[in-house]
Design an enzyme around this catalytic site. Structure first.
Site, PDB file in Angstrom:
ATOM      1  CB  CYS A  97      -0.905  -0.012   1.228  1.00  0.00           C
ATOM      2  SG  CYS A  97      -1.856   1.524   1.456  1.00  0.00           S
ATOM      3  CD  GLN A 218      -7.279  20.108   8.086  1.00  0.00           C
ATOM      4  OE1 GLN A 218      -6.691  19.032   8.068  1.00  0.00           O
ATOM      5  NE2 GLN A 218      -6.768  21.202   7.548  1.00  0.00           N
ATOM      6  CE1 TYR A 247      -7.202  29.765  -2.829  1.00  0.00           C
ATOM      7  CE2 TYR A 247      -6.117  31.091  -1.150  1.00  0.00           C
ATOM      8  CZ  TYR A 247      -6.246  30.705  -2.470  1.00  0.00           C
ATOM      9  OH  TYR A 247      -5.422  31.253  -3.425  1.00  0.00           O
ATOM     10  CG  ASP A 315      -6.961  26.398   5.130  1.00  0.00           C
ATOM     11  OD1 ASP A 315      -5.961  25.732   4.793  1.00  0.00           O
ATOM     12  OD2 ASP A 315      -7.928  25.905   5.735  1.00  0.00           O
ATOM     13  CB  CYS A 342      -1.773  20.807   3.544  1.00  0.00           C
ATOM     14  SG  CYS A 342      -2.294  21.207   1.861  1.00  0.00           S
TER      15      CYS A 342
END
Length: 386
Positions: A97, A218, A247, A315, A342
């Site tokens: 995976c 999230q 955003y 964001d 992120c």
């Protein structure tokens, strides 16, 4: 006349399957470490399932004689790091995976590796030497059972006998369409849901938010609270101030910012998804001084709200805000910008753009919202220099 698919130019003989003994170098952005093979190969190999300092046997998974770099897996560990641990998931490892990058690494070391990546990106792209700490966040079980939403692939995608008829599912191998059977993803919560059109109700710090089951929210259960608290702490919004939330999603930050600035203040939430905007209007309906603007951030800012704002929250998606949006933000002359990121590379690039306009990085916090993977969330505070 239609044309066939564009043929890739041959770059020499394939090296896939060849093995080399090597010492592992530093971690790099993307969930792998750098290995430099000496002559005659003289190649950088981006190697997964390794830890800096280990001596390993790596197997090339992508690469030809003509490529500048190759990709590989550490298939045998000759001298292990003291931070190496048995992977808790039986589906983690070379050829298995591709969802987790660091299951073979002890959790504290995982966070150190993520901090090193953030630090390196800021140094390389923003020319900043910044100390970075990646903090654990409550809501997982020793790095497992945190993902509230998960997407499985049907085994039919890999040509497995039985395919979708028996309802089995799996996960894709790293950088591959091949699907392997996965009975239980250990980073998924036991009540994890798959994306759907259903409405979901989420509660953060006493406020309820409506979000689509396939919309952005999230996936770590502790993320919304810690991000809201961090943004509020860094920005320190005052009554009467004006705030841009860019955003904005379904209005998570906008709601708490509107509470802080009060009815004498103003919050404008800008979001590109019409569905998310509809939910944001529902989530902010008790806050009349908060408005929602629908449209891409760059276009909305180019056409409207051309006035001073005290604070801005950014964001953006993984690709970051980019130069055009940064320039539109600094044109509003905010005293402070909270950037929720992120992707460390996109964050570092945009921090560099802000620096060109006199905004300095004054605080940075990193959060381990994606344990066992290479992903990391950061909140950066940029303040206008006097």
């Amino acid at each position: 006349m239609s044309r066939g698919p564009r043929q890739r130019k041959a770059r020499g003989a394939s090296r896939v399957g060849q093995r080399f003994e090597a010492v592992v170098g530093p971690v790099a952005h993307g969930g792998h470490c750098i290995v430099r093979l000496p002559e005659p190969e003289s190649r950088v190999v981006f190697t997964r399932h390794a830890i800096p300092g280990e001596r390993v046997v790596l197997e090339i998974t992508e690469g030809t004689d003509g490529d500048r770099f190759w990709r590989g897996d550490a298939v045998e560990v000759l001298e292990p790091s003291p931070d190496r641990v048995p992977a808790p998931c039986p589906y983690a490892g070379p050829g298995l995976c591709g969802g987790c990058d660091f299951q073979h690494v002890a959790l504290p070391r995982q966070r150190e590796l993520k901090a090193a990546v953030v630090r390196e990106q800021l140094a390389r792209l923003a020319k900043l030497d910044v100390p970075v700490v990646v903090e654990p966040v409550a809501g997982d079980e020793h790095g497992l059972r945190w993902r509230t939403r998960v997407t499985y692939a049907p085994l039919a995608d890999s040509g497995t006998d039985g395919g979708a008829e028996d309802g089995r599912r799996g996960m894709r191998v790293h950088r591959s369409h091949q699907v392997i059977p996965v009975d239980d993803c250990l980073i998924a919560r036991r009540d994890a849901r798959e994306p759907s059109d259903d409405l979901v109700h989420e509660t953060v710090l006493g406020r309820e938010f409506v979000v689509s089951g396939d919309g952005f929210w999230q996936v770590h259960p502790g993320a919304p609270r810690v991000l809201v608290e961090t943004v509020l702490d860094l920005l320190a919004p005052q009554p009467g101030e004006k705030v841009l939330d860019l955003y904005a999603g379904v209005g998570l930050f906008a709601a708490f910012l509107a509470e802080r600035v009060g009815e004498q203040g103003r919050v404008v939430a800008v979001e590109g998804s019409r569905t998310a905007c509809d939910h944001a209007r529902t989530n902010l309906q008790d806050l009349r001084h908060a408005v929602v603007a629908s449209g891409s951030v760059d276009r909305v800012l180019a056409a409207s709200y051309d006035e001073p704002f005290d604070l801005v929250v950014l964001d953006p998606p993984r690709e970051g805000a980019r130069r055009a949006v940064v320039e539109q933000v600094v044109d509003r002359a905010p005293r402070s910008v909270a950037y929720v990121a992120c992707d460390p590379a996109a964050l570092a690039r945009d921090v560099g753009y802000f620096a060109e306009h006199g905004y300095r990085l004054t605080s940075l916090r990193g959060f381990d919202l994606f344990p066992m993977t290479h992903h990391v969330e950061c909140v950066a505070l940029l303040e206008r220099e006097a």
